[in-house]
Scaffold this motif. Structure first.
Motif, PDB file in Angstrom:
ATOM      1  N   ASN A 222      -3.601   3.709 -10.645  1.00 35.33           N
ATOM      2  CA  ASN A 222      -3.528   3.013 -11.935  1.00 35.33           C
ATOM      3  C   ASN A 222      -2.940   3.908 -13.015  1.00 35.33           C
ATOM      4  N   VAL A 223      -3.336   5.168 -13.025  1.00 40.11           N
ATOM      5  CA  VAL A 223      -2.772   6.106 -14.007  1.00 40.11           C
ATOM      6  C   VAL A 223      -1.284   6.300 -13.751  1.00 40.11           C
TER       7      VAL A 223
ATOM      8  N   GLY B  76      -0.313   5.035 -16.976  1.00 41.04           N
ATOM      9  CA  GLY B  76      -0.735   6.167 -17.781  1.00 41.04           C
ATOM     10  C   GLY B  76      -2.154   5.958 -18.302  1.00 41.04           C
ATOM     11  N   LEU B  77      -2.514   6.741 -19.301  1.00 38.20           N
ATOM     12  CA  LEU B  77      -3.841   6.622 -19.898  1.00 38.20           C
ATOM     13  C   LEU B  77      -3.776   5.654 -21.078  1.00 38.20           C
TER      14      LEU B  77
END
Length: 350
Positions: free
Chosen positions: A104-105, A109-110
Motif C-alpha cells: 500500500n505504501v 505513499g504515506l
C-alpha cells in the motif's frame, strides 16, 4: 461543452484529492501480494509449527494425571494450546501485515488524513445508494469478484484433480504423512491461485489508474476558477501589474534630476546617466524610457537643468542593453566617456 471533463487534473487538484484520502491504488494487487506472502510464510514456518505443536502435545500428554481431569487441568490445556497457537500464527499474520503495509505504501505513499473517517450522509441516501448499486464501478467490482471465484475454483479443482491418483494412497498413510500431503496440495493450490490473482491484479492496476485519472479530470470552468483562486482574477492581476509599473516609474523619475546627462534619440528614447567617480566604478543608468516615458524624462531633465545630449546610436544601445541601476558595459565606455566629457566641459568641470 464547457462542462465536459476533458482537461487533465492540475497539481493543486491532485493535492486536494490526496488530502481527502482520494488516492490511486489497486485492492486486487494488495490481496494478491498478501495471499502469496501468507502461503510463502506458512511454507517457511511449517517445520517450526510442527516442532512446536509436537512438543506441546508430548508435554501435555506426559503431564496428564492418571485420574480424572480437573477444571484446572482443562484450563491449563486450553491456555497451553492458545499459547502455542499464537506462536504458530503470529509470524504468518505478521508477514501478511507487513506485506500489505508495504504494497500500500508503494502504491500511494504515506497519506495521513482524517477526512476519510468523517461521516458522509450521502452514503445512507437511498437514491444515491441505488445509483451506486448500478454504476459502472459496481458492475466492474461484481465482474472482478466473479472472476476471482472462477480462478480460485478452477485452480483448486485442477490442483486436486492432478493429485487424484494419490488419493487412494491416503488410506495407507499415517496421520503425519496424510497431513503433509494435504499441506503440499493446499500450498500448491494457494500459490497458483496467488499467481493468477497477481496477473489479474496487473490489469486491475491499469484500470484503477485510468478510472482515477478520469475522476480527477476537470472542466474548463473548474480550470478557470482554480486559476482565479490561486493567482487572482486576470483583470485584478493586470491592475496590480500596472500599479507596480507606475510606482516603479515614479521612483525612476525621482532619479532623473540627479543624473549628469540624458542621452536621447532624440524623441524615441531617453537614457539618464549618473557618474560619481568617488562611489562608482563606471557610469550607471538611473532612468530610461521610450515614447511617452522618454518625453517625461526629457521634461524633468529640462526642469532640473540636466544636460540633454542627442546621440541616436548610443541612446538605442543603452536602452536595449542596460537595465536601470546597472553600470554601463565596457563596450560603451568610450562613447559614454565622450558624452560625459562634453557635459563636464559645458559646466566648466574640466
Amino acid at each position: 461543452m464547457s462542462q465536459e471533463r476533458t482537461f487533465s487534473a492540475t497539481p493543486r487538484r491532485r493535492q486536494q484529492a490526496r488530502e481527502r484520502g482520494q488516492v490511486f491504488r489497486s485492492v486486487e494487487l494488495t490481496s494478491a501480494v498478501i495471499l502469496l506472502v501468507t502461503f510463502a510464510a506458512i511454507r517457511l514456518a511449517v517445520p517450526t509449527m510442527g516442532r512446536s505443536i509436537t512438543a506441546y502435545v508430548v508435554d501435555s500428554l506426559s503431564k496428564l494425571p492418571t485420574n480424572d481431569l480437573t477444571a484446572l487441568d482443562i484450563r491449563n490445556l486450553f491456555i497451553g494450546a492458545g499459547t502455542v497457537g499464537l506462536k504458530v500464527v503470529i509470524p504468518v499474520l505478521g508477514a501478511a501485515f507487513v506485506a500489505g503495509l508495504m504494497i500500500n505504501v508503494a502504491q500511494v505513499g504515506l497519506v495521513l488524513t482524517g477526512k476519510g473517517l468523517t461521516p458522509d450522509l450521502s452514503h445512507i441516501n437511498p437514491v444515491q445508494g441505488f445509483t451506486r448499486l448500478f454504476s459502472r464501478r459496481a458492475w466492474v467490482e461484481l465482474a472482478k469478484t466473479l472472476l476471482k471465484m472462477v480462478i480460485v475454483g478452477w485452480v483448486t479443482y485442477s490442483t486436486v484433480l492432478s493429485q487424484a491418483k494419490n488419493l487412494p494412497k491416503l488410506l495407507d498413510m499415517g496421520m503425519v504423512e496424510s497431513l503433509r500431503w494435504v499441506g503440499t496440495v493446499t500450498y500448491s493450490a494457494g500459490i497458483r491461485a496467488g499467481v493468477m490473482m497477481l496477473v489479474m491484479a496487473a490489469f486491475d492496476w491499469f484500470y484503477q489508474y485510468w478510472e482515477y485519472e478520469q475522476g480527477l479530470k476537470m472542466t474548463r470552468q473548474e480550470i478557470i476558477q482554480e486559476s482565479r483562486e490561486t493567482e487572482g482574477r486576470p483583470e485584478i492581476k493586470g491592475k496590480v501589474r500596472e500599479r507596480m509599473r507606475q510606482l516603479s516609474r515614479r521612483r525612476m523619475m525621482t532619479q532623473v534630476p540627479k543624473a549628469d546627462v540624458v542621452v536621447t534619440n532624440p524623441t524615441h528614447f531617453a537614457v539618464a546617466i549618473r557618474y560619481d567617480p568617488l562611489k562608482m566604478k563606471a557610469p550607471v543608468v538611473v532612468a530610461k524610457g521610450q515614447g511617452y516615458v522618454a518625453l517625461r524624462i526629457r521634461e524633468i531633465a529640462q526642469a532640473a537643468r540636466v544636460t540633454i545630449v542627442e546621440n541616436k546610436p548610443l541612446a538605442q544601445a543603452l536602452y536595449k542593453t542596460v537595465e536601470i541601476g546597472q553600470s554601463v558595459p565596457e563596450q560603451l565606455y568610450q562613447a559614454v566617456a565622450e558624452v560625459l566629457a562634453f557635459v563636464y566641459k559645458l559646466k566648466g568641470k574640466i
